[in-house]
Design a protein around this motif. Structure first.
Motif, PDB file in Angstrom:
ATOM      1  N   GLU A   1       0.698  -1.216  -0.071  1.00 52.53           N
ATOM      2  CA  GLU A   1       0.050   0.023   0.110  1.00 52.53           C
ATOM      3  C   GLU A   1       0.990   1.145  -0.175  1.00 52.53           C
ATOM      4  OE1 GLU A   1      -4.158   0.620   2.019  1.00 52.53           O
ATOM      5  OE2 GLU A   1      -2.685   0.861   3.433  1.00 52.53           O
TER       6      GLU A   1
ATOM      7  N   ASP B   1      -9.929   2.147  -1.487  1.00 50.35           N
ATOM      8  CA  ASP B   1     -10.201   0.771  -1.985  1.00 50.35           C
ATOM      9  C   ASP B   1     -10.413   0.399  -3.340  1.00 50.35           C
ATOM     10  OD1 ASP B   1     -10.116   0.277   0.752  1.00 50.35           O
ATOM     11  OD2 ASP B   1     -12.500   0.513   1.041  1.00 50.35           O
TER      12      ASP B   1
ATOM     13  N   SER C   1      -0.155  -3.684   4.113  1.00 48.63           N
ATOM     14  CA  SER C   1      -0.194  -2.643   4.740  1.00 48.63           C
ATOM     15  C   SER C   1       0.375  -2.659   5.893  1.00 48.63           C
ATOM     16  CB  SER C   1      -1.646  -1.985   4.845  1.00 48.63           C
ATOM     17  OG  SER C   1      -1.769  -0.816   5.654  1.00 48.63           O
TER      18      SER C   1
ATOM     19  N   ARG D   1      -6.537  -2.112   8.229  1.00 49.90           N
ATOM     20  CA  ARG D   1      -6.457  -2.032   7.007  1.00 49.90           C
ATOM     21  C   ARG D   1      -6.155  -3.206   6.203  1.00 49.90           C
ATOM     22  NH1 ARG D   1      -8.680   0.205   2.637  1.00 49.90           N
ATOM     23  NH2 ARG D   1      -7.549   0.631   1.195  1.00 49.90           N
TER      24      ARG D   1
END
Length: 350
Positions: free
Chosen positions: A125, A133, A161, A166
């Motif tokens: 990420e 998203d 991540s 998350r």
């Protein structure tokens, strides 16, 4: 419907969970003994970051690892790196969509298909400008669609991540949407203590979904620490191949020996000499006889430090008392070795 992929001889998507780690140093830094030790500890797949290694250098390392674990080459935006890795015999490559254009994938896809190699679509990420998203889903939609349109489906997906919540959310989303095998872990997870806690929390939640196929404990430390944590996680859940464990007391002022030192000695002996896959064995190292004898009575082999030396137990029964440390170490290692050999009949050894 869940799909099946293969990284070398390792099948992903069949319900088993493979242990993965990553080389932290240049490939030439690893001895045969260090590679075998990683295998013995339960490592199934190893990844390496490619830079300027030649095709011959990669091929040589692939051959060294042939009987141990398949290799995944980590590619960062270079078609030539991917081509060199595949031609050299790597079982898989990892591509980060954040630094690869789909237009660059034609030759890579064709070559991976010819070589029966897997491709991991792996997003960190932190490498994305847009971390929403929708943006992540678009990346996977575009890449998976491209590969499937070329009839290439030997895929592994991952999105990592450094944030616990998350990681949970986005992995559930990707796993449910595509059905391909998933590689799971946290990135930027920290040192061994921090990573062990944070990664375990993520894996405990996600393993309930049945969508974890290969795991890595990303640790700012050795490959061995990563493999050890991953094996112990799977062993504790009953998902490892075998049930090998070393238990030891936390020590107090009554301790008649350095339990941590003995723990390391036993680990080093076992992992240097034996493959723990399929091995059901419990070893116990206790610092004193106050609670140690009872706490270790269900161990196959145990030691309790006493005021006069060391007591070695086998299957809960006293085997011998030893006064000298060097004599104890020799006898304990011999007892452990005999116990492992008795249980190793029929298991693969290399």
């Amino acid at each position: 419907m869940r799909k099946i992929s293969k990284v070398g001889r390792i099948v992903l998507g069949d319900g088993r969970v493979a242990i993965q780690s990553m080389f932290k140093k240049p490939l030439r830094a690893y001895s045969e003994a260090s590679l075998k030790r990683l295998y013995n500890m339960g490592c199934d797949i190893m990844r390496f970051s490619i830079s300027d290694e030649s095709e011959d250098e990669i091929r040589s390392f692939v051959r060294r690892c042939d009987d141990l674990f398949p290799l995944v080459s980590d590619i960062q935006g270079s078609v030539s790196q991917a081509v060199r890795s595949l031609k050299a015999g790597c079982s898989a490559i990892r591509l980060n969509p954040a630094n690869f254009r789909i237009s660059d994938l034609e030759s890579i896809t064709e070559l991976a298909g010819e070589r029966n190699a897997a491709i991991r679509i792996g997003i960190n990420e932190g490498s994305l400008d847009d971390r929403s998203d929708d943006a992540i889903i678009r990346f996977f939609d575009d890449y998976v669609s491209f590969f499937e349109s070329r009839r290439f489906e030997n895929l592994v997906l991952s999105v990592k991540s450094s944030d616990y919540s998350r990681t949970l959310f986005i992995n559930r989303l990707i796993g449910e949407r595509f059905g391909y095998p998933m590689h799971v872990g946290l990135t930027e997870a920290g040192d061994i203590c921090v990573s062990a806690v944070r990664t375990t929390m993520v894996l405990c939640d996600l393993i309930k979904t049945g969508r974890i196929d290969t795991i890595r404990y990303s640790i700012s430390g050795s490959e061995e620490s990563e493999v050890r944590c991953a094996y112990e996680f799977l062993r504790t859940l009953g998902n490892a191949s075998g049930d090998f464990q070393i238990v030891s007391c936390p020590m107090c002022a009554r301790a008649g020996a350095d339990v941590e030192e003995f723990d390391r000695m036993v680990e080093n002996f076992v992992f240097d000499n034996f493959d723990i896959r399929g091995l059901n064995l419990k070893l116990a190292i206790m610092g004193c006889p106050v609670n140690g004898i009872k706490e270790a009575e269900d161990a196959d082999v145990a030691v309790c430090a006493t005021k006069s030396g060391y007591a070695i137990y086998r299957d809960g029964k006293l085997e011998c008392n030893v006064c000298e440390k060097t004599e104890f170490e020799s006898l304990f290692v011999e007892t452990v070795s005999n116990a492992i050999k008795e249980r190793a009949i029929g298991r693969k050894s290399i």
